[in-house]
Enzyme design. Structure first.
Site, PDB file in Angstrom:
ATOM      1  N   SER A  83      11.236  -1.948 -29.376  1.00 44.90           N
ATOM      2  CA  SER A  83      11.204  -2.235 -28.022  1.00 44.90           C
ATOM      3  C   SER A  83      12.502  -3.083 -27.663  1.00 44.90           C
ATOM      4  O   SER A  83      12.948  -3.768 -28.391  1.00 44.90           O
ATOM      5  CB  SER A  83       9.906  -3.050 -27.822  1.00 44.90           C
ATOM      6  OG  SER A  83       8.744  -2.466 -28.176  1.00 44.90           O
TER       7      SER A  83
HETATM    8  N1  SAH Z   1       6.300  -2.998 -32.289  1.00 47.41           N
HETATM    9  C1  SAH Z   1       7.623  -2.176 -32.780  1.00 47.41           C
HETATM   10  C2  SAH Z   1       7.621  -1.187 -31.765  1.00 47.41           C
HETATM   11  C3  SAH Z   1       6.956   0.161 -32.013  1.00 47.41           C
HETATM   12  S1  SAH Z   1       6.892   1.331 -30.963  1.00 47.41           S
HETATM   13  C4  SAH Z   1       8.772  -2.864 -33.222  1.00 47.41           C
HETATM   14  O1  SAH Z   1       8.992  -3.917 -33.271  1.00 47.41           O
HETATM   15  O2  SAH Z   1       9.604  -2.093 -33.708  1.00 47.41           O
HETATM   16  C5  SAH Z   1       4.998   2.033 -31.000  1.00 47.41           C
HETATM   17  C6  SAH Z   1       4.640   2.051 -32.554  1.00 47.41           C
HETATM   18  O3  SAH Z   1       3.150   2.306 -32.335  1.00 47.41           O
HETATM   19  C7  SAH Z   1       5.202   3.291 -33.304  1.00 47.41           C
HETATM   20  O4  SAH Z   1       5.786   3.199 -34.527  1.00 47.41           O
HETATM   21  C8  SAH Z   1       4.079   4.372 -33.269  1.00 47.41           C
HETATM   22  O5  SAH Z   1       4.074   5.129 -34.510  1.00 47.41           O
HETATM   23  C9  SAH Z   1       2.785   3.129 -33.269  1.00 47.41           C
HETATM   24  N2  SAH Z   1       1.508   3.661 -33.024  1.00 47.41           N
HETATM   25  C10 SAH Z   1       1.439   4.670 -31.998  1.00 47.41           C
HETATM   26  N3  SAH Z   1       0.022   5.096 -32.109  1.00 47.41           N
HETATM   27  C11 SAH Z   1      -0.464   4.225 -33.003  1.00 47.41           C
HETATM   28  C12 SAH Z   1      -1.831   4.025 -33.427  1.00 47.41           C
HETATM   29  N4  SAH Z   1      -2.914   4.615 -32.941  1.00 47.41           N
HETATM   30  N5  SAH Z   1      -2.164   3.122 -34.431  1.00 47.41           N
HETATM   31  C13 SAH Z   1      -1.215   2.341 -34.908  1.00 47.41           C
HETATM   32  N6  SAH Z   1       0.153   2.644 -34.438  1.00 47.41           N
HETATM   33  C14 SAH Z   1       0.501   3.587 -33.757  1.00 47.41           C
END
Ligand code: SAH
Length: 238
Positions: A83
């Site tokens: 993000s």
């Molecule tokens: N917080 C992260 C940003 C992640 S983007 C950082 O600091 O880099 C969102 C993430 O959510 C992705 O990696 C995606 O694979 C994950 N995601 C999507 N659906 C999900 C679910 N149902 N359970 C857990 N993770 C999920």
């Protein structure tokens, strides 16, 4: 950004990135000031100080380190993104954590947000549905010494009941609705920050507070854009 990395920066001391991090924090401050309308206060100095310290360049792919401190999201593989720094700061601040508290993150991704939470909370539990991302983030967090973070591969919409209830829950992917399991796992007095809205729709960042009587209250913070929360089946296809 006016910031150049030397060719061997990936192997050199973290010092190369200090000025880039400070510049990033300056931009977050400016954006928070411009947004200026969310109460009770602008992003706390404590959160900004942590963001000035955590090595974001370690959480982005090697080909992207030159851009690691720019105020925008970056690809981290598997169709996912780390993000934007401002959004990380805003969401972290809204959780209002302290060191006695336990927090659940849904969407570990790169592990960057988890590292920030690690410095503010007592215990961090983070779930990631794309198994290789979970493994990579877990090993990086361990290598960097963020020892109060546990990462688990799995569907975070169901929460992580073993460690519930949580003082804070942060969801870093957009949900069509707020998953009931997460509401159930939020402690009375706790706070949840979650983007709600469909893929390619305008999503709203919500702050959900559960009062001591167990009643939840919603507050719209601002429009945001996140990758969608997905199911195991969808994750298998990435
Ligand atoms: N917080 C992260 C940003 C992640 S983007 C950082 O600091 O880099 C969102 C993430 O959510 C992705 O990696 C995606 O694979 C994950 N995601 C999507 N659906 C999900 C679910 N149902 N359970 C857990 N993770 C999920």
């Amino acid at each position: 950004m006016g910031f150049m990395k030397s060719p061997d920066a990936a192997d050199s001391p973290d010092d190369h990135y200090i000025s880039a991090r400070l510049e990033m924090v300056g931009q977050i401050r400016e954006m928070a000031y411009e947004a200026g309308d969310y109460s009770p206060s602008p992003i706390s100095e404590e959160v900004l100080a942590i963001m000035a310290r955590v090595p974001r360049h370690r959480f982005v792919p090697q080909g992207e380190t030159y851009d690691a401190y720019a105020n925008h999201p970056l690809p981290i593989g598997h169709g996912q993104t780390i993000s934007q720094p401002y959004i990380v700061a805003l969401m972290t601040d809204l959780l209002a954590l302290d060191k006695r508290q336990r927090v659940l993150e849904v969407g570990t991704g790169s592990g960057y947000q988890a590292a920030i939470l690690s410095e503010l909370a007592g215990e961090v539990y983070s779930m990631e549905i794309v198994a290789p991302l979970a493994a990579q983030a877990a090993s990086l967090l361990h290598e960097l010494g963020y020892n109060n973070v546990q990462v688990k591969a799995g569907d975070g919409s169901a929460g992580w009941p073993e460690h519930a209830p949580y003082d804070g829950i942060i969801v870093t992917a957009a949900a069509g609705h707020v998953p009931q399991a997460l509401l159930d796992q939020l402690k009375p007095g706790g706070r949840m920050v979650i983007p709600v809205g469909g893929w390619l729709e305008v999503q709203q960042l919500l702050l959900i507070t559960k009062d001591l009587a167990g009643i939840t209250h919603l507050k719209n913070i601002e429009p945001v854009r996140f990758v969608p929360l997905i199911s195991r089946e969808q994750a298998g296809q990435i």
